[in-house]
Structure formats: structure tokens, C-alpha cells
Write a protein that holds these residues in place. Structure first.
Motif, PDB file in Angstrom:
ATOM      1  N   ARG A   1     -15.591  15.470  15.890  1.00 39.11           N
ATOM      2  CA  ARG A   1     -15.883  16.040  14.125  1.00 39.11           C
ATOM      3  C   ARG A   1     -15.959  15.444  13.072  1.00 39.11           C
ATOM      4  NH1 ARG A   1     -12.761  22.020  14.709  1.00 39.11           N
ATOM      5  NH2 ARG A   1     -14.304  22.420  16.459  1.00 39.11           N
ATOM      6  N   ARG A   2     -14.398  15.281  13.654  1.00 36.29           N
ATOM      7  CA  ARG A   2     -14.254  13.781  12.229  1.00 36.29           C
ATOM      8  C   ARG A   2     -12.878  13.011  12.318  1.00 36.29           C
ATOM      9  NH1 ARG A   2      -9.774  16.178   8.564  1.00 36.29           N
ATOM     10  NH2 ARG A   2      -8.248  17.381  10.133  1.00 36.29           N
ATOM     11  N   VAL A   3     -13.226  12.074  11.478  1.00 34.40           N
ATOM     12  CA  VAL A   3     -11.396  11.400  11.454  1.00 34.40           C
ATOM     13  C   VAL A   3     -11.142  11.736  10.402  1.00 34.40           C
ATOM     14  CG1 VAL A   3     -12.509   9.373  13.190  1.00 34.40           C
ATOM     15  CG2 VAL A   3     -13.084   9.660  11.352  1.00 34.40           C
ATOM     16  N   TYR A   4      -9.277  11.088  10.002  1.00 38.62           N
ATOM     17  CA  TYR A   4      -9.113  10.817   9.002  1.00 38.62           C
ATOM     18  C   TYR A   4      -7.475   9.892   9.351  1.00 38.62           C
ATOM     19  CZ  TYR A   4      -6.177  14.014  12.003  1.00 38.62           C
ATOM     20  OH  TYR A   4      -5.217  14.383  13.019  1.00 38.62           O
ATOM     21  N   LEU A   5      -6.790   9.687   8.337  1.00 41.41           N
ATOM     22  CA  LEU A   5      -5.918   8.789   8.305  1.00 41.41           C
ATOM     23  C   LEU A   5      -4.859   9.477   7.906  1.00 41.41           C
ATOM     24  CD1 LEU A   5      -7.671   5.533   5.575  1.00 41.41           C
ATOM     25  CD2 LEU A   5      -7.808   5.410   8.223  1.00 41.41           C
ATOM     26  N   GLU A   6      -4.267   8.796   8.806  1.00 37.77           N
ATOM     27  CA  GLU A   6      -2.378   9.260   8.623  1.00 37.77           C
ATOM     28  C   GLU A   6      -1.354   7.824   8.338  1.00 37.77           C
ATOM     29  OE1 GLU A   6      -0.925  10.979  12.067  1.00 37.77           O
ATOM     30  OE2 GLU A   6      -1.787  13.048  11.630  1.00 37.77           O
ATOM     31  N   PRO A   7      -0.807   7.605   6.951  1.00 41.85           N
ATOM     32  CA  PRO A   7      -0.765   8.589   5.941  1.00 41.85           C
ATOM     33  C   PRO A   7      -1.953   8.887   5.090  1.00 41.85           C
ATOM     34  CG  PRO A   7      -0.129   6.646   5.305  1.00 41.85           C
ATOM     35  CD  PRO A   7      -0.128   6.789   6.434  1.00 41.85           C
ATOM     36  N   GLU A   8      -2.540   9.961   5.068  1.00 42.97           N
ATOM     37  CA  GLU A   8      -3.872  10.198   4.022  1.00 42.97           C
ATOM     38  C   GLU A   8      -3.694   9.785   2.425  1.00 42.97           C
ATOM     39  OE1 GLU A   8      -5.011  14.593   4.304  1.00 42.97           O
ATOM     40  OE2 GLU A   8      -5.393  14.392   5.782  1.00 42.97           O
ATOM     41  N   GLU A   9      -1.985   9.268   2.136  1.00 45.56           N
ATOM     42  CA  GLU A   9      -2.399   8.947   0.685  1.00 45.56           C
ATOM     43  C   GLU A   9      -1.998   7.898   0.712  1.00 45.56           C
ATOM     44  OE1 GLU A   9      -1.677  10.710  -2.474  1.00 45.56           O
ATOM     45  OE2 GLU A   9      -1.959  12.834  -0.542  1.00 45.56           O
ATOM     46  N   ALA A  10      -2.386   6.737   1.878  1.00 40.90           N
ATOM     47  CA  ALA A  10      -2.469   5.415   1.540  1.00 40.90           C
ATOM     48  C   ALA A  10      -3.841   4.911   0.736  1.00 40.90           C
ATOM     49  CB  ALA A  10      -2.978   4.738   3.474  1.00 40.90           C
ATOM     50  N   HIS A  11      -3.368   4.013  -0.021  1.00 37.24           N
ATOM     51  CA  HIS A  11      -4.334   3.636  -1.913  1.00 37.24           C
ATOM     52  C   HIS A  11      -4.707   2.248  -0.978  1.00 37.24           C
ATOM     53  CE1 HIS A  11      -2.084   6.590  -3.412  1.00 37.24           C
ATOM     54  NE2 HIS A  11      -2.690   6.750  -4.147  1.00 37.24           N
ATOM     55  N   PRO A  12      -5.993   1.971  -1.625  1.00 41.33           N
ATOM     56  CA  PRO A  12      -6.410   0.464  -2.027  1.00 41.33           C
ATOM     57  C   PRO A  12      -5.755  -0.368  -3.209  1.00 41.33           C
ATOM     58  CG  PRO A  12      -8.310   2.302  -3.144  1.00 41.33           C
ATOM     59  CD  PRO A  12      -6.569   3.355  -2.525  1.00 41.33           C
ATOM     60  N   LEU A  13      -6.312  -1.536  -2.616  1.00 43.26           N
ATOM     61  CA  LEU A  13      -6.186  -2.960  -3.724  1.00 43.26           C
ATOM     62  C   LEU A  13      -6.469  -2.492  -4.691  1.00 43.26           C
ATOM     63  CD1 LEU A  13      -5.106  -3.782  -0.742  1.00 43.26           C
ATOM     64  CD2 LEU A  13      -5.544  -6.318  -1.971  1.00 43.26           C
ATOM     65  N   PRO A  14      -6.012  -2.943  -6.245  1.00 42.59           N
ATOM     66  CA  PRO A  14      -6.331  -2.983  -7.302  1.00 42.59           C
ATOM     67  C   PRO A  14      -7.395  -3.379  -7.820  1.00 42.59           C
ATOM     68  CG  PRO A  14      -4.296  -2.682  -7.721  1.00 42.59           C
ATOM     69  CD  PRO A  14      -4.450  -2.675  -6.219  1.00 42.59           C
ATOM     70  N   GLU A  15      -7.707  -5.017  -6.815  1.00 40.69           N
ATOM     71  CA  GLU A  15      -8.926  -5.998  -6.829  1.00 40.69           C
ATOM     72  C   GLU A  15      -9.862  -5.280  -5.626  1.00 40.69           C
ATOM     73  OE1 GLU A  15      -5.056  -7.765  -5.825  1.00 40.69           O
ATOM     74  OE2 GLU A  15      -5.449  -6.048  -5.922  1.00 40.69           O
ATOM     75  N   ALA A  16      -9.652  -3.996  -4.922  1.00 41.41           N
ATOM     76  CA  ALA A  16     -10.774  -3.978  -4.049  1.00 41.41           C
ATOM     77  C   ALA A  16     -11.438  -3.210  -5.290  1.00 41.41           C
ATOM     78  CB  ALA A  16     -10.682  -2.971  -2.745  1.00 41.41           C
ATOM     79  N   LEU A  17     -10.611  -1.940  -5.998  1.00 35.81           N
ATOM     80  CA  LEU A  17     -11.514  -1.133  -6.481  1.00 35.81           C
ATOM     81  C   LEU A  17     -11.978  -1.824  -8.067  1.00 35.81           C
ATOM     82  CD1 LEU A  17      -8.114   1.661  -7.323  1.00 35.81           C
ATOM     83  CD2 LEU A  17     -10.828   1.639  -5.578  1.00 35.81           C
ATOM     84  N   LYS A  18     -11.652  -3.017  -8.512  1.00 35.60           N
ATOM     85  CA  LYS A  18     -11.802  -3.617  -9.477  1.00 35.60           C
ATOM     86  C   LYS A  18     -13.195  -4.921  -9.227  1.00 35.60           C
ATOM     87  CE  LYS A  18     -10.939  -7.274 -13.104  1.00 35.60           C
ATOM     88  NZ  LYS A  18     -11.677  -8.269 -12.998  1.00 35.60           N
ATOM     89  N   ALA A  19     -13.336  -4.448  -8.114  1.00 38.37           N
ATOM     90  CA  ALA A  19     -14.838  -5.033  -7.248  1.00 38.37           C
ATOM     91  C   ALA A  19     -15.950  -4.625  -7.030  1.00 38.37           C
ATOM     92  CB  ALA A  19     -14.395  -5.954  -5.923  1.00 38.37           C
ATOM     93  N   ILE A  20     -15.278  -3.480  -6.904  1.00 39.49           N
ATOM     94  CA  ILE A  20     -16.151  -1.824  -6.573  1.00 39.49           C
ATOM     95  C   ILE A  20     -17.050  -1.842  -8.090  1.00 39.49           C
ATOM     96  CG2 ILE A  20     -16.412   0.483  -6.271  1.00 39.49           C
ATOM     97  CD1 ILE A  20     -14.151  -0.597  -3.677  1.00 39.49           C
ATOM     98  N   GLU A  21     -15.313  -1.748  -9.294  1.00 40.59           N
ATOM     99  CA  GLU A  21     -15.877  -1.409 -10.229  1.00 40.59           C
ATOM    100  C   GLU A  21     -16.736  -2.324 -11.022  1.00 40.59           C
ATOM    101  OE1 GLU A  21     -14.844  -0.451 -15.054  1.00 40.59           O
ATOM    102  OE2 GLU A  21     -12.856  -0.824 -13.072  1.00 40.59           O
ATOM    103  N   GLU A  22     -17.504  -3.346 -10.940  1.00 41.65           N
ATOM    104  CA  GLU A  22     -18.163  -4.643 -11.229  1.00 41.65           C
ATOM    105  C   GLU A  22     -18.842  -5.270 -10.500  1.00 41.65           C
ATOM    106  OE1 GLU A  22     -15.419  -7.785 -11.785  1.00 41.65           O
ATOM    107  OE2 GLU A  22     -13.968  -6.794 -13.489  1.00 41.65           O
ATOM    108  N   ALA A  23     -19.301  -4.697  -9.628  1.00 35.16           N
ATOM    109  CA  ALA A  23     -20.530  -4.642  -8.289  1.00 35.16           C
ATOM    110  C   ALA A  23     -21.486  -4.341  -8.718  1.00 35.16           C
ATOM    111  CB  ALA A  23     -20.347  -4.189  -7.226  1.00 35.16           C
ATOM    112  N   ASP A  24     -22.639  -4.863  -8.238  1.00 34.89           N
ATOM    113  CA  ASP A  24     -24.354  -4.950  -7.888  1.00 34.89           C
ATOM    114  C   ASP A  24     -24.746  -4.045  -7.290  1.00 34.89           C
ATOM    115  OD1 ASP A  24     -24.761  -6.476 -11.135  1.00 34.89           O
ATOM    116  OD2 ASP A  24     -24.014  -8.281 -10.103  1.00 34.89           O
TER     117      ASP A  24
END
Length: 322
Positions: free
Chosen positions: A163-186
Motif C-alpha cells: 500500500r505504501r512504504v516509509y522510512l524509520e526514522p522518518e527524520e533522516a535527512h539528505p546530504l547538503p551536496e545532494a540538495l545542491k546538485a538537485i538545485e543546480e541540475a538541468d
């Protein structure tokens, strides 16, 4: 293949996923004039990765290893060494050498991401490889009957519809480098890979889906060629997209790429014996999600069915930079 540069630079691609399908695509993509950042799942808990995860209390390295090897500029023998799985030895049997090397680097550096970056330099990796999170996460699935299965490797074995999947813990955060790459991506490419156990675990990391939503990049979903027993039984291409939308919201993809070539009957029969079937390209239903749909012969049959990486990568580059 030649592509125009974007404002004097190569197109920046972020590829999100895990598993062997992603590695196959990246082997071809690294040869093109693009900058690649691969964001890779760390929800695996089976085999050598699962043992390392349990024994050393670190994220599992298996999917990361496959992507590193796919993007590496190495001799074929070194690749075989990195992918070597020991058959004998008390405590060693079943372990993969590349996994052990990443684990050793993690102990030396004290940091999982630093270990990956050191390994990347050793292997002359063409691009950047990042875990979706450095935190230890457990993938959980709520099934249609309300029961909950905890552990990535156990979900396909449950014999029930997810039905659905989820992570434990739900508060796991991505790396800042990953967020930066996403922001700058074409371009952001999601898939191919196991829907519930390779793709969604990345998107469920807190803030990851939101960052992709905000990005101005063209967002492309590559649907699997075949269903996966115990995970996507009888799923059409639109069922795959619907499952992702249910987890991360509407308007997530600009383009969906799906195979429309039917495998030979003998191949379909062999897959049917393993509980798998071709993912049907129900184009009209896909278009109702408001995205562009590309249905093409993308199938390559060797010992198993894979995407035709060369054709797939041509589509990706042309979509990101027409």
C-alpha cells in the motif's frame, strides 16, 4: 554523440535510484558530455550489505558500490576484483570485496560519505556519487491488509500487495551536496530500478522530494521493462507513476519514458516462471498525469532483459538539452 553546451558548460544530470538497472544506464551515460551526480539508496539490508550494516552499524554499501564501479574508469580486472564475492572462509563467505573496502574506508575516515569520495578518487569515477542519507534507515511497507513489513529484503517476500512504504526514522535527512546538485541540475532522472525498494527510499528521505519539486530541472522517470515478483505484480507503467505520486505528490514528472517492445514468447515464459511480466505501456493513462510520454523500443535481451542503455541515454540527453 554531440550535444550543445548549456551557457558554456556541460548539462548537469542528477540520477536517483539504485540496483543493477541504474548501473547499466550509468555505464553509457558516463561516456557522454554530461556532468553526473548519482544519488543512491541506502535501504538495503540483505546479503553482504546487510551483514556489514548490522556488524559495523553503518549504511549498506552494496548499491553505492555498483554505481561506483559503473562510473569508474578502471581496468576490467579491477572491476572484477571489486565485484568479487568470496565463496569460502569463516565469516568471509558471501561478502563482496568492494563492500569491505568501503567499510574499511568508513572506519578509517569516520564518515560514510568521505569513504565514498575517497573510493571515487581511487577508481577515477566520472561524476559524483552520494548516498541519499548518511543515517541508518529501515525501509518499512504497509501492506493492503494493514500488516507492516520491516526490512527492504523482506518486502518482496511477504506475498502481499504494497500500500505504501516509509522510512524509520522518518527524520533522516539528505546530504547538503545532494540538495545542491538537485538545485543546480538541468535534468533529474529517476529510475530505472525497483519501485518500492530502490526508487522510493530515496524520495522518502526528508526534504528530497521537496527539493526535486522545487528544482527547475526537467524531471524524467524511466519505467522498468518488467514487473518484479512480490513488489509490482501486474503493474502497468501508470501504476508505477501512480505509486510515486501517492508518496510524493502530483506534478512530479515532466517526462515518462517507457518501453513498448514486447519480448519474444519464450522470454516472457521464462520470466512468467519467476512471477514477472512485461510492464504494459498504457500511454493514454500516463498522459492523464500531465506529463510527456515517450514510448519506444528500449529493450535489450542478453541473459536477462535490460534497457537499451545507448538508446535510453540518447533520449535523456536530447530531452535535457534539445
Amino acid at each position: 554523440m554531440k550535444t550543445r553546451e548549456i551557457a558554456g558548460r556541460k548539462p548537469r544530470l542528477v540520477v536517483v535510484g539504485g540496483g543493477t538497472g541504474l548501473a547499466v544506464m550509468l555505464r553509457g551515460l558516463k561516456e557522454l558530455p554530461v556532468e553526473i551526480t548519482a544519488i543512491v539508496t541506502v535501504a538495503d539490508d540483505g546479503g553482504s550489505s546487510g551483514r556489514i550494516r548490522t556488524d559495523l552499524r553503518m549504511p549498506p554499501p552494496g548499491d553505492i558500490r555498483n554505481v561506483l564501479v559503473a562510473l569508474a574508469d578502471t581496468e576490467p580486472l579491477l572491476e572484477k576484483v571489486l565485484q568479487h564475492r568470496f565463496r569460502n572462509g569463516n565469516g568471509l563467505a558471501g561478502h563482496n570485496l568492494g563492500n569491505l573496502m568501503i567499510a574499511a574506508l568508513k572506519e578509517i575516515t569516520g564518515d560514510f560519505n568521505h569513504a565514498i569520495q575517497y573510493m571515487s578518487r581511487v577508481l577515477a569515477v566520472r561524476g559524483q556519487v552520494l548516498p541519499s542519507t548518511e543515517e541508518e534507515v529501515v525501509l518499512c511497507a504497509e501492506m493492503d491488509d494493514g500488516t507492516v513489513v520491516k526490512g527492504e529484503s523482506l518486502i518482496p517476500k511477504a506475498g502481499k500487495k504494497v500500500r505504501r512504504v516509509y522510512l524509520e526514522p522518518e527524520e533522516a535527512h539528505p546530504l547538503p551536496e545532494a540538495l545542491k546538485a538537485i538545485e543546480e541540475a538541468d535534468g533529474i532522472i529517476i529510475g530505472p530500478g525497483s519501485l518500492y525498494t530502490s526508487i522510493l527510499p530515496n524520495l522518502l528521505v526528508k526534504g528530497m522530494a521537496e527539493a526535486i519539486h522545487r528544482s527547475a530541472a526537467k524531471k524524467i522517470y524511466i519505467c522498468n521493462v518488467m514487473t518484479q515478483a512480490g513488489e509490482t505484480d501486474d503493474y502497468t507503467a501508470s501504476d508505477h507513476v501512480s505509486a510515486i505520486v501517492d508518496h510524493v505528490g502530483e506534478g512530479f514528472f515532466d517526462v515518462v519514458i517507457v518501453n513498448n517492445k514486447v519480448p519474444p514468447p519464450a522470454v516472457l515464459k521464462r520470466y512468467a516462471e519467476e512471477g514477472a511480466a512485461m510492464v504494459r505501456a498504457d500511454v493514454e493513462v500516463l498522459e492523464a498525469f500531465g506529463c510527456q510520454v515517450i514510448a519506444d523500443d528500449l529493450m535489450q535481451i542478453e541473459t536477462v532483459i535490460r534497457h537499451d542503455a545507448a538508446k535510453l541515454n540518447r533520449w535523456i540527453v536530447n530531452l535535457v538539452h534539445p
